[in-house]
Design an enzyme around this catalytic site. Structure first.
Site, mmCIF file in Angstrom:
data_model
loop_
_atom_site.group_PDB
_atom_site.id
_atom_site.type_symbol
_atom_site.label_atom_id
_atom_site.label_comp_id
_atom_site.label_asym_id
_atom_site.label_seq_id
_atom_site.Cartn_x
_atom_site.Cartn_y
_atom_site.Cartn_z
ATOM 1 N N SER A 1 -17.965 55.706 40.232
ATOM 2 C CA SER A 1 -18.971 56.255 39.577
ATOM 3 C C SER A 1 -20.135 56.567 40.522
ATOM 4 O O SER A 1 -20.549 56.141 41.281
ATOM 5 C CB SER A 1 -19.574 54.993 38.905
ATOM 6 O OG SER A 1 -20.975 55.076 38.277
ATOM 7 N N TYR B 1 -22.512 62.230 37.042
ATOM 8 C CA TYR B 1 -23.659 62.385 35.899
ATOM 9 C C TYR B 1 -24.256 63.562 36.605
ATOM 10 O O TYR B 1 -24.704 63.662 37.866
ATOM 11 C CB TYR B 1 -24.377 60.844 35.954
ATOM 12 C CG TYR B 1 -24.180 60.028 34.986
ATOM 13 C CD1 TYR B 1 -23.588 60.489 33.582
ATOM 14 C CD2 TYR B 1 -23.817 58.602 35.399
ATOM 15 C CE1 TYR B 1 -23.158 59.366 32.707
ATOM 16 C CE2 TYR B 1 -23.317 57.494 34.513
ATOM 17 C CZ TYR B 1 -23.097 58.093 33.425
ATOM 18 O OH TYR B 1 -22.700 57.098 32.542
ATOM 19 N N THR C 1 -18.859 63.400 33.452
ATOM 20 C CA THR C 1 -19.097 62.581 31.915
ATOM 21 C C THR C 1 -19.958 63.453 31.041
ATOM 22 O O THR C 1 -20.853 63.805 31.495
ATOM 23 C CB THR C 1 -19.870 61.259 32.535
ATOM 24 O OG1 THR C 1 -18.920 60.416 33.223
ATOM 25 C CG2 THR C 1 -20.215 60.688 31.013
ATOM 26 N N LYS D 1 -14.617 64.286 31.206
ATOM 27 C CA LYS D 1 -14.746 63.253 30.518
ATOM 28 C C LYS D 1 -15.413 62.922 29.121
ATOM 29 O O LYS D 1 -16.618 63.111 29.316
ATOM 30 C CB LYS D 1 -14.687 62.044 31.655
ATOM 31 C CG LYS D 1 -14.639 60.536 31.254
ATOM 32 C CD LYS D 1 -14.839 59.822 32.579
ATOM 33 C CE LYS D 1 -14.994 58.111 32.018
ATOM 34 N NZ LYS D 1 -16.097 57.863 31.478
ATOM 35 N N HIS E 1 -16.106 56.457 26.484
ATOM 36 C CA HIS E 1 -16.962 55.672 27.470
ATOM 37 C C HIS E 1 -16.826 54.057 27.277
ATOM 38 O O HIS E 1 -18.007 53.473 27.046
ATOM 39 C CB HIS E 1 -18.552 56.245 27.167
ATOM 40 C CG HIS E 1 -19.468 56.206 28.355
ATOM 41 N ND1 HIS E 1 -19.948 57.085 28.974
ATOM 42 C CD2 HIS E 1 -19.774 55.082 29.065
ATOM 43 C CE1 HIS E 1 -20.699 56.786 29.754
ATOM 44 N NE2 HIS E 1 -20.533 55.741 30.153
HETATM 45 C C1 GLV Z 1 -22.745 53.510 32.966
HETATM 46 O O1 GLV Z 1 -22.168 54.558 33.268
HETATM 47 C C2 GLV Z 1 -22.630 52.910 31.885
HETATM 48 O O2 GLV Z 1 -22.068 53.571 30.744
HETATM 49 O O3 GLV Z 1 -23.092 51.745 31.599
#
Ligand code: GLV
Length: 371
Positions: A109, A132, A158, A233, A257
């Site tokens: 991440s 991100y 994302t 994603k 997600h």
């Molecule tokens: C982090 O990416 C979350 O969705 O908590």
């Protein structure tokens, strides 16, 4: 902790709940708002049944595959999950070692508590980087460059988080990264800490740092700053699947997600076929969301997924037993998947087909014609 006998990955959730501070467990486990999608991500698998073939010689079953040209031992990969040192002191490093030992991909991440370089230094595993897109594009360019230099093999951008979904437990807990931890990729950049606010600290962080204007042109921009393949994603519709092909994405991840963003979107296993049909084999389709069983993996592959990513079970395994816990999660899923393939009469992934499943009220055409 070798004394705990865990026979399926679902059992790790309760074990993790016992071990973790409430704020951390709630953060990992929550979905958005009514958590309808969170339940659907699991329940929708129950709407799919198998049409197994019998009397197939399954004395050798090969579950290995390739992802973006890279050989992996099974179509089960590790999804990005943020801030893993809240789960265990070794955090992402333990996850990376376990994924490497399992011969599969670990996705790091952006919001990790271990840096890109630290994860790369764990050894020769295959690493993807979840991106991100920050408002400050210099930060994005730096992250992508660092991932590329550290030998990461893909960027998974994302695309479903222009703002953070409303996770009510995090709001109630005033969720914040514990003070002894930092978002390691941003050390020295003034972005490594999360301020305590009257809300979820993560929601405030995302709101101040992440670019809400992110759009398709930015996927093209990303391609100009890296040679790494880009996975998009968060795809849930045929329309967006086609746009992914048009902008030159290397693959898509059907994802909601972990049901943490827009509530009342479909389970990913329910959205998968629409995306697969739209993509027409031009790029690989992966999915995450609700996978807890080897049979879930088989269902996803029967619907056309090239592989799946698993998130929460990895974090729960990590919380329970560190690297050994994650290794066991991956081993349990591997064993269940291989067994499910054998019992369905498939000896290699290319033999898994849509005809191995029935969804909802669907009747098998063959059985109808014989009635
Ligand atoms: C982090 O990416 C979350 O969705 O908590």
């Amino acid at each position: 902790m070798a004394t705990i006998e865990v026979v399926n990955v679902c059992e790790y959730e309760a074990l993790a709940k016992e071990k973790l501070p409430k704020m951390a467990f709630d953060y990992y486990s929550s979905g958005a708002e009514d958590q309808w999608t969170l339940q659907q991500n699991r329940n929708a698998f129950q709407n799919i049944r198998f049409r197994p073939r019998i009397l197939v010689d399954v004395s050798n079953v090969d579950i290995s595959t390739t992802v973006l040209g890279l050989k992996i031992s099974m179509p089960i990969m590790v999804a990005p999950a943020a801030m893993q040192k809240m789960a265990h002191p070794e955090g992402e490093l333990a996850t990376a070692r376990a994924a490497a030992a399992a011969g599969t991909v670990m996705t790091l991440s952006s919001l990790a508590t271990s840096s890109i370089e630290e994860v790369a230094a764990t050894g020769p595993g295959i690493h993807f980087f979840q991106l991100y897109v920050f408002k400050d594009r210099n930060i994005v360019a730096q992250l992508v460059h660092r991932a590329e230099c550290a030998g990461f093999k893909a960027i998974a951008v994302t695309a479903d988080t222009p703002r953070l979904g409303r996770r009510e437990a995090d709001i109630k807990n005033r969720f914040v990264l514990p003070p002894h931890l930092t978002l390691k990729n941003f050390e020295g950049l003034d972005l490594g800490k999360m301020e305590k606010t009257n809300d979820s600290g993560l929601a405030s962080y995302i709101s101040s740092q992440i670019d809400r204007s992110l759009s398709w042109k930015d996927i093209r921009w990303l391609q100009t700053i890296t040679k790494l393949p880009i996975l998009v994603k968060g795809v849930l519709t045929a329309e967006d699947a086609k746009l992914c092909v048009e902008v030159g994405a290397a693959g898509v991840i059907v994802s909601n997600h972990g049901a943490r963003q827009l509530d009342f979107v479909p389970a990913t296993i329910s959205a998968l076929e629409e995306v697969v049909t739209a993509i027409q084999g031009r790029i690989p389709v992966f999915m995450d969301g609700g996978v807890r069983r080897g049979t879930d993996v088989l269902k996803a592959l029967a619907l056309g997924a090239a592989g799946i990513f698993v998130g929460r079970p990895v974090v729960y395994g990590l919380a329970t037993d560190g690297e050994a816990g994650v290794r066991n999660v991956l081993q349990l899923l591997r064993d269940e998947f291989e067994l499910a393939m054998s019992l369905a009469g498939c000896t290699k992934l290319s033999e898994i087909s849509r005809s191995h499943i029935q969804i909802g009220n669907e009747k098998s055409k063959l059985s109808i014609s014989r009635l």
